[in-house]
Design a protein around this motif. Structure first.
Motif, PDB file in Angstrom:
ATOM      1  N   PRO A  58     -11.787  33.533 -63.850  1.00 21.44           N
ATOM      2  CA  PRO A  58     -13.043  33.053 -64.440  1.00 21.44           C
ATOM      3  C   PRO A  58     -14.199  33.417 -63.507  1.00 21.44           C
ATOM      4  CG  PRO A  58     -11.714  31.222 -63.608  1.00 21.44           C
ATOM      5  CD  PRO A  58     -10.869  32.457 -63.517  1.00 21.44           C
ATOM      6  N   THR A  59     -15.365  33.682 -64.075  1.00 19.96           N
ATOM      7  CA  THR A  59     -16.494  34.176 -63.290  1.00 19.96           C
ATOM      8  C   THR A  59     -17.725  33.290 -63.474  1.00 19.96           C
ATOM      9  OG1 THR A  59     -15.634  36.402 -63.585  1.00 19.96           O
ATOM     10  CG2 THR A  59     -17.902  36.227 -62.833  1.00 19.96           C
ATOM     11  N   VAL A  60     -18.340  32.920 -62.338  1.00 20.38           N
ATOM     12  CA  VAL A  60     -19.515  32.050 -62.348  1.00 20.38           C
ATOM     13  C   VAL A  60     -20.712  32.781 -61.751  1.00 20.38           C
ATOM     14  CG1 VAL A  60     -20.504  29.970 -61.268  1.00 20.38           C
ATOM     15  CG2 VAL A  60     -18.225  29.875 -62.263  1.00 20.38           C
ATOM     16  N   LEU A  61     -21.868  32.620 -62.391  1.00 14.93           N
ATOM     17  CA  LEU A  61     -23.138  33.095 -61.843  1.00 14.93           C
ATOM     18  C   LEU A  61     -23.801  31.879 -61.197  1.00 14.93           C
ATOM     19  CD1 LEU A  61     -25.255  35.535 -61.919  1.00 14.93           C
ATOM     20  CD2 LEU A  61     -26.352  34.199 -63.704  1.00 14.93           C
ATOM     21  N   LEU A  62     -24.013  31.930 -59.888  1.00 14.41           N
ATOM     22  CA  LEU A  62     -24.576  30.807 -59.137  1.00 14.41           C
ATOM     23  C   LEU A  62     -26.017  31.131 -58.753  1.00 14.41           C
ATOM     24  CD1 LEU A  62     -24.463  28.237 -57.307  1.00 14.41           C
ATOM     25  CD2 LEU A  62     -23.323  29.650 -55.593  1.00 14.41           C
ATOM     26  N   VAL A  63     -26.936  30.208 -59.073  1.00 12.45           N
ATOM     27  CA  VAL A  63     -28.342  30.389 -58.701  1.00 12.45           C
ATOM     28  C   VAL A  63     -28.780  29.142 -57.936  1.00 12.45           C
ATOM     29  CG1 VAL A  63     -30.614  31.130 -59.484  1.00 12.45           C
ATOM     30  CG2 VAL A  63     -28.619  31.541 -60.945  1.00 12.45           C
ATOM     31  N   GLU A  64     -28.948  29.298 -56.614  1.00 14.36           N
ATOM     32  CA  GLU A  64     -29.277  28.170 -55.719  1.00 14.36           C
ATOM     33  C   GLU A  64     -30.141  28.709 -54.592  1.00 14.36           C
ATOM     34  OE1 GLU A  64     -30.083  25.405 -53.668  1.00 14.36           O
ATOM     35  OE2 GLU A  64     -28.594  24.547 -55.041  1.00 14.36           O
ATOM     36  N   ASP A  65     -31.369  28.148 -54.432  1.00 15.70           N
ATOM     37  CA  ASP A  65     -32.286  28.695 -53.435  1.00 15.70           C
ATOM     38  C   ASP A  65     -31.993  28.231 -52.013  1.00 15.70           C
ATOM     39  OD1 ASP A  65     -33.183  26.125 -54.345  1.00 15.70           O
ATOM     40  OD2 ASP A  65     -35.089  26.478 -53.327  1.00 15.70           O
ATOM     41  N   ASP A  66     -31.197  27.181 -51.830  1.00 16.25           N
ATOM     42  CA  ASP A  66     -30.814  26.746 -50.489  1.00 16.25           C
ATOM     43  C   ASP A  66     -29.570  27.551 -50.087  1.00 16.25           C
ATOM     44  OD1 ASP A  66     -29.533  25.453 -48.328  1.00 16.25           O
ATOM     45  OD2 ASP A  66     -30.427  23.516 -48.872  1.00 16.25           O
ATOM     46  N   ARG A  67     -29.768  28.495 -49.165  1.00 11.27           N
ATOM     47  CA  ARG A  67     -28.683  29.424 -48.813  1.00 11.27           C
ATOM     48  C   ARG A  67     -27.431  28.686 -48.328  1.00 11.27           C
ATOM     49  NH1 ARG A  67     -29.998  34.798 -47.540  1.00 11.27           N
ATOM     50  NH2 ARG A  67     -28.202  35.689 -48.535  1.00 11.27           N
ATOM     51  N   ALA A  68     -27.596  27.610 -47.548  1.00 11.72           N
ATOM     52  CA  ALA A  68     -26.436  26.867 -47.025  1.00 11.72           C
ATOM     53  C   ALA A  68     -25.624  26.270 -48.181  1.00 11.72           C
ATOM     54  CB  ALA A  68     -26.892  25.779 -46.065  1.00 11.72           C
ATOM     55  N   VAL A  69     -26.310  25.690 -49.167  1.00 14.49           N
ATOM     56  CA  VAL A  69     -25.634  25.097 -50.333  1.00 14.49           C
ATOM     57  C   VAL A  69     -24.972  26.207 -51.150  1.00 14.49           C
ATOM     58  CG1 VAL A  69     -25.969  23.801 -52.493  1.00 14.49           C
ATOM     59  CG2 VAL A  69     -27.177  23.106 -50.416  1.00 14.49           C
ATOM     60  N   ALA A  70     -25.689  27.306 -51.341  1.00 17.15           N
ATOM     61  CA  ALA A  70     -25.136  28.444 -52.103  1.00 17.15           C
ATOM     62  C   ALA A  70     -23.865  28.967 -51.437  1.00 17.15           C
ATOM     63  CB  ALA A  70     -26.177  29.556 -52.220  1.00 17.15           C
ATOM     64  N   ASP A  71     -23.905  29.090 -50.095  1.00 15.82           N
ATOM     65  CA  ASP A  71     -22.737  29.593 -49.358  1.00 15.82           C
ATOM     66  C   ASP A  71     -21.534  28.672 -49.519  1.00 15.82           C
ATOM     67  OD1 ASP A  71     -24.136  31.816 -48.518  1.00 15.82           O
ATOM     68  OD2 ASP A  71     -24.529  31.055 -46.493  1.00 15.82           O
ATOM     69  N   ASP A 108     -18.544  33.506 -67.351  1.00 13.66           N
ATOM     70  CA  ASP A 108     -18.027  32.370 -68.108  1.00 13.66           C
ATOM     71  C   ASP A 108     -18.860  31.108 -67.930  1.00 13.66           C
ATOM     72  OD1 ASP A 108     -15.634  33.854 -68.956  1.00 13.66           O
ATOM     73  OD2 ASP A 108     -15.168  33.824 -66.827  1.00 13.66           O
ATOM     74  N   LEU A 109     -19.690  31.074 -66.884  1.00 17.45           N
ATOM     75  CA  LEU A 109     -20.480  29.878 -66.619  1.00 17.45           C
ATOM     76  C   LEU A 109     -21.638  30.243 -65.704  1.00 17.45           C
ATOM     77  CD1 LEU A 109     -20.518  26.675 -66.861  1.00 17.45           C
ATOM     78  CD2 LEU A 109     -19.311  26.655 -64.674  1.00 17.45           C
ATOM     79  N   ALA A 110     -22.806  29.629 -65.966  1.00 19.00           N
ATOM     80  CA  ALA A 110     -23.950  29.763 -65.055  1.00 19.00           C
ATOM     81  C   ALA A 110     -24.144  28.411 -64.382  1.00 19.00           C
ATOM     82  CB  ALA A 110     -25.205  30.162 -65.829  1.00 19.00           C
ATOM     83  N   LEU A 111     -24.134  28.408 -63.050  1.00 15.90           N
ATOM     84  CA  LEU A 111     -24.360  27.200 -62.257  1.00 15.90           C
ATOM     85  C   LEU A 111     -25.743  27.366 -61.627  1.00 15.90           C
ATOM     86  CD1 LEU A 111     -23.401  24.590 -60.860  1.00 15.90           C
ATOM     87  CD2 LEU A 111     -22.224  26.023 -59.182  1.00 15.90           C
ATOM     88  N   VAL A 112     -26.717  26.586 -62.119  1.00 18.12           N
ATOM     89  CA  VAL A 112     -28.121  26.873 -61.793  1.00 18.12           C
ATOM     90  C   VAL A 112     -28.828  25.637 -61.225  1.00 18.12           C
ATOM     91  CG1 VAL A 112     -30.309  27.718 -62.760  1.00 18.12           C
ATOM     92  CG2 VAL A 112     -28.138  28.551 -63.702  1.00 18.12           C
ATOM     93  N   ALA A 181     -12.219  27.344 -69.611  1.00 14.89           N
ATOM     94  CA  ALA A 181     -12.341  27.020 -71.040  1.00 14.89           C
ATOM     95  C   ALA A 181     -13.277  28.002 -71.731  1.00 14.89           C
ATOM     96  CB  ALA A 181     -12.847  25.580 -71.213  1.00 14.89           C
ATOM     97  N   SER A 182     -14.386  28.341 -71.074  1.00 18.90           N
ATOM     98  CA  SER A 182     -15.344  29.292 -71.637  1.00 18.90           C
ATOM     99  C   SER A 182     -14.714  30.679 -71.770  1.00 18.90           C
ATOM    100  CB  SER A 182     -16.578  29.358 -70.737  1.00 18.90           C
ATOM    101  OG  SER A 182     -17.380  30.464 -71.068  1.00 18.90           O
ATOM    102  N   LYS A 183     -13.984  31.104 -70.745  1.00 21.01           N
ATOM    103  CA  LYS A 183     -13.310  32.409 -70.776  1.00 21.01           C
ATOM    104  C   LYS A 183     -12.338  32.471 -71.954  1.00 21.01           C
ATOM    105  CE  LYS A 183      -9.890  35.076 -68.284  1.00 21.01           C
ATOM    106  NZ  LYS A 183      -8.893  35.089 -67.238  1.00 21.01           N
ATOM    107  N   ASN A 184     -11.554  31.409 -72.144  1.00 22.98           N
ATOM    108  CA  ASN A 184     -10.582  31.371 -73.241  1.00 22.98           C
ATOM    109  C   ASN A 184     -11.269  31.362 -74.606  1.00 22.98           C
ATOM    110  OD1 ASN A 184      -8.505  31.406 -71.401  1.00 22.98           O
ATOM    111  ND2 ASN A 184      -8.220  29.189 -71.404  1.00 22.98           N
TER     112      ASN A 184
END
Length: 196
Positions: A58-71, A108-112, A181-184
């Protein structure tokens, strides 16, 4: 009482019948695909049309401006076997997303994050959905912003979490489940389109 239990029994029978019908339909499709490998369209072409990457994570697109949280999020998602593409701004995410889609990457999901420099999280989700309308989105915020939660609900966001995260392992498992679930679902939609 008797009528209610009869209705419940009938409903259960119908649901079981529909499940069997779907299973049988899938099996017959698989057999049909195998049998038609000599016809105009081979099995591999048929299956590729349904899912070009059947074994992909499954694949997620992550958009988070705090680099530490994103990492931290990207690292934990990857450990949970979720492919993650992380961006620090909405604009970068929208551009990167378009480029990756053009190379055959599926999401499959955007985490923004709600509050981003430049375009905000809700605008980012709207722009991502111009290309993939059914993309599920999950919002993060460091603020108790009720209005945003209402707008998020209007956008059909599948989840909402406040930062700092209370339970990171639980959040990662929830995100992984949503992405699977989204991928399926996407795969079944392609399967149905192919049947038609």
């Amino acid at each position: 009482g008797d009528q209610a239990s009869l209705v419940a029994d009938l409903r259960d029978m119908i649901e079981e019948f529909l499940r069997d019908l779907i299973r049988t339909g899938r099996r017959s499709l698989d057999l049909e695909a195998q049998l038609h490998h000599r016809s105009r369209r081979g099995t591999n072409e048929f299956l590729a049309a349904v899912d070009s990457q059947p074994a992909r994570q499954p694949t997620v697109l992550l958009v988070e401006d705090d680099r530490a949280v994103a990492d931290i999020l990207a690292e934990q998602l990857e450990l949970a076997e979720v492919t993650t593409f992380a961006y620090l701004t909405g604009e970068d995410a929208v551009n990167g997303y378009s480029q990756l889609l053009s190379t055959g990457t599926s999401f499959d999901l955007a985490l923004v994050d709600l509050r981003l420099p430049g375009i905000d999280g809700l605008t980012t989700i709207r722009r991502l959905r111009q290309t993939q309308p059914e993309l599920p989105a999950f919002l993060m915020t460091g603020y108790g912003d009720r209005d945003a939660a209402v707008h998020a609900a209007d956008l059909g966001v599948v989840g909402y979490v406040s930062k700092p995260f209370d339970d990171l392992p639980e959040l990662i498992q929830r995100l992984r489940s949503l992405a699977i679930a989204s991928k399926n679902r996407s795969r079944e939609h392609r399967y149905l389109r192919e049947i038609k």
